[in-house]
Design a protein around this motif. Sequence first.
Motif, PDB file in Angstrom:
ATOM      1  N   PHE A  43      40.468  66.091  50.747  1.00  0.00           N
ATOM      2  CA  PHE A  43      39.901  67.065  49.816  1.00  0.00           C
ATOM      3  C   PHE A  43      38.619  66.493  49.231  1.00  0.00           C
ATOM      4  O   PHE A  43      38.607  65.346  48.790  1.00  0.00           O
ATOM      5  N   TYR A  44      37.565  67.295  49.226  1.00  0.00           N
ATOM      6  CA  TYR A  44      36.326  66.920  48.545  1.00  0.00           C
ATOM      7  C   TYR A  44      36.085  67.959  47.454  1.00  0.00           C
ATOM      8  O   TYR A  44      35.959  69.151  47.741  1.00  0.00           O
ATOM      9  N   LEU A  45      36.044  67.520  46.201  1.00  0.00           N
ATOM     10  CA  LEU A  45      35.834  68.411  45.062  1.00  0.00           C
ATOM     11  C   LEU A  45      34.360  68.341  44.689  1.00  0.00           C
ATOM     12  O   LEU A  45      33.920  67.405  44.018  1.00  0.00           O
ATOM     13  N   GLN A  46      33.592  69.316  45.190  1.00  0.00           N
ATOM     14  CA  GLN A  46      32.141  69.260  45.058  1.00  0.00           C
ATOM     15  C   GLN A  46      31.658  69.301  43.609  1.00  0.00           C
ATOM     16  O   GLN A  46      30.638  68.689  43.276  1.00  0.00           O
ATOM     17  N   ASP A  47      32.359  69.990  42.724  1.00  0.00           N
ATOM     18  CA  ASP A  47      31.923  70.063  41.328  1.00  0.00           C
ATOM     19  C   ASP A  47      32.085  68.727  40.598  1.00  0.00           C
ATOM     20  O   ASP A  47      31.505  68.531  39.531  1.00  0.00           O
ATOM     21  N   TYR A  48      32.872  67.835  41.148  1.00  0.00           N
ATOM     22  CA  TYR A  48      33.140  66.537  40.519  1.00  0.00           C
ATOM     23  C   TYR A  48      32.678  65.368  41.391  1.00  0.00           C
ATOM     24  O   TYR A  48      32.823  64.220  40.986  1.00  0.00           O
ATOM     25  N   ASN A  49      32.182  65.663  42.569  1.00  0.00           N
ATOM     26  CA  ASN A  49      31.840  64.632  43.547  1.00  0.00           C
ATOM     27  C   ASN A  49      33.017  63.659  43.687  1.00  0.00           C
ATOM     28  O   ASN A  49      32.864  62.450  43.619  1.00  0.00           O
ATOM     29  N   LEU A  50      34.199  64.234  43.864  1.00  0.00           N
ATOM     30  CA  LEU A  50      35.451  63.475  43.906  1.00  0.00           C
ATOM     31  C   LEU A  50      36.146  63.695  45.248  1.00  0.00           C
ATOM     32  O   LEU A  50      36.253  64.822  45.716  1.00  0.00           O
ATOM     33  N   VAL A  51      36.600  62.603  45.823  1.00  0.00           N
ATOM     34  CA  VAL A  51      37.393  62.646  47.052  1.00  0.00           C
ATOM     35  C   VAL A  51      38.850  62.400  46.685  1.00  0.00           C
ATOM     36  O   VAL A  51      39.155  61.489  45.923  1.00  0.00           O
ATOM     37  N   ILE A  52      39.741  63.234  47.227  1.00  0.00           N
ATOM     38  CA  ILE A  52      41.175  62.999  47.086  1.00  0.00           C
ATOM     39  C   ILE A  52      41.725  62.728  48.478  1.00  0.00           C
ATOM     40  O   ILE A  52      41.522  63.526  49.392  1.00  0.00           O
ATOM     41  N   GLU A  53      42.370  61.595  48.619  1.00  0.00           N
ATOM     42  CA  GLU A  53      43.019  61.235  49.882  1.00  0.00           C
ATOM     43  C   GLU A  53      44.520  61.153  49.648  1.00  0.00           C
ATOM     44  O   GLU A  53      44.977  60.500  48.706  1.00  0.00           O
ATOM     45  N   PHE A  54      45.277  61.837  50.491  1.00  0.00           N
ATOM     46  CA  PHE A  54      46.737  61.750  50.446  1.00  0.00           C
ATOM     47  C   PHE A  54      47.181  60.846  51.590  1.00  0.00           C
ATOM     48  O   PHE A  54      46.962  61.149  52.753  1.00  0.00           O
ATOM     49  N   PHE A  55      47.780  59.714  51.231  1.00  0.00           N
ATOM     50  CA  PHE A  55      48.234  58.758  52.231  1.00  0.00           C
ATOM     51  C   PHE A  55      49.692  59.056  52.566  1.00  0.00           C
ATOM     52  O   PHE A  55      50.606  58.315  52.206  1.00  0.00           O
ATOM     53  N   GLY A  56      49.906  60.160  53.262  1.00  0.00           N
ATOM     54  CA  GLY A  56      51.246  60.658  53.563  1.00  0.00           C
ATOM     55  C   GLY A  56      52.052  59.787  54.499  1.00  0.00           C
ATOM     56  O   GLY A  56      53.271  59.778  54.444  1.00  0.00           O
ATOM     57  N   SER A  57      51.389  59.041  55.367  1.00  0.00           N
ATOM     58  CA  SER A  57      52.141  58.196  56.295  1.00  0.00           C
ATOM     59  C   SER A  57      51.980  56.712  55.936  1.00  0.00           C
ATOM     60  O   SER A  57      51.978  55.851  56.794  1.00  0.00           O
ATOM     61  N   TRP A  58      51.834  56.438  54.633  1.00  0.00           N
ATOM     62  CA  TRP A  58      51.747  55.055  54.156  1.00  0.00           C
ATOM     63  C   TRP A  58      53.052  54.327  54.472  1.00  0.00           C
ATOM     64  O   TRP A  58      53.053  53.178  54.859  1.00  0.00           O
ATOM     65  N   ILE A  59      54.167  55.026  54.328  1.00  0.00           N
ATOM     66  CA  ILE A  59      55.483  54.459  54.667  1.00  0.00           C
ATOM     67  C   ILE A  59      56.146  55.397  55.678  1.00  0.00           C
ATOM     68  O   ILE A  59      56.297  56.583  55.407  1.00  0.00           O
ATOM     69  N   VAL A  60      56.485  54.851  56.838  1.00  0.00           N
ATOM     70  CA  VAL A  60      57.133  55.638  57.886  1.00  0.00           C
ATOM     71  C   VAL A  60      58.413  54.905  58.292  1.00  0.00           C
ATOM     72  O   VAL A  60      58.362  53.988  59.105  1.00  0.00           O
TER      73      VAL A  60
END
Length: 144
Positions: A43-60
Motif C-alpha cells: 500500500f502506498y498512501l500518497q497523501d502521507y507519502n507512507l508505505v505500508i508493507e504486510f509481511f504475511g509470510s514472515w512465519i510459515v
Amino acid sequence: MPAKNKSGEKLIESILDKHKIRYDRKKRMKLKKDTKKFRIPDFYLQDYNLVIEFFGSWIVPGNKKFEKREQKRFMEKVGVYHHNKMHTLYLYPTDLRDAEKLIVKATKQISNLPAIYRAPLYWNIPWMKEKKIQKPKADDFETK
C-alpha cells in the motif's frame, strides 16, 4: 485495486477504506541503491507519502526454507525503504488485531507535523525503537 487473496491485506484495505484514506496498490517506485528496477509496495498512501508493507509470510509453519527466503526478501525491502528515507509501517500477522490503531497513529503523526519536522518515520520494526520527534515550537508554524 482489490487486495490479493490475503486476509491480512484485505483487512488493511478495509481499514483504509473505512477511514477514507487514499492508497495505491500499483505504485511503481524507483528507489536508490535497490537491486530491483522498481518496487510495488503493498500500500502506498500518497497523501502521507507512507508505505505500508504486510509481511504475511514472515512465519510459515512447516516450511522453514520458504520462511527464510521470505524473511530475507522482507529484510531487503526494509533496507531499501530505510535507505531512501521513506515513511514506512510494517505489519506482521501478529499485528492484525492492532492494525487499525497503528495505521491511524502513523497517518495522524505525519499529518500533524510541520513540513520541517517530516523526517522519515519508521513504525513497528521489532529491532528498531520508534523514532522520537522533537516537539514543535509555536514559531515553527508561522510562515515567513
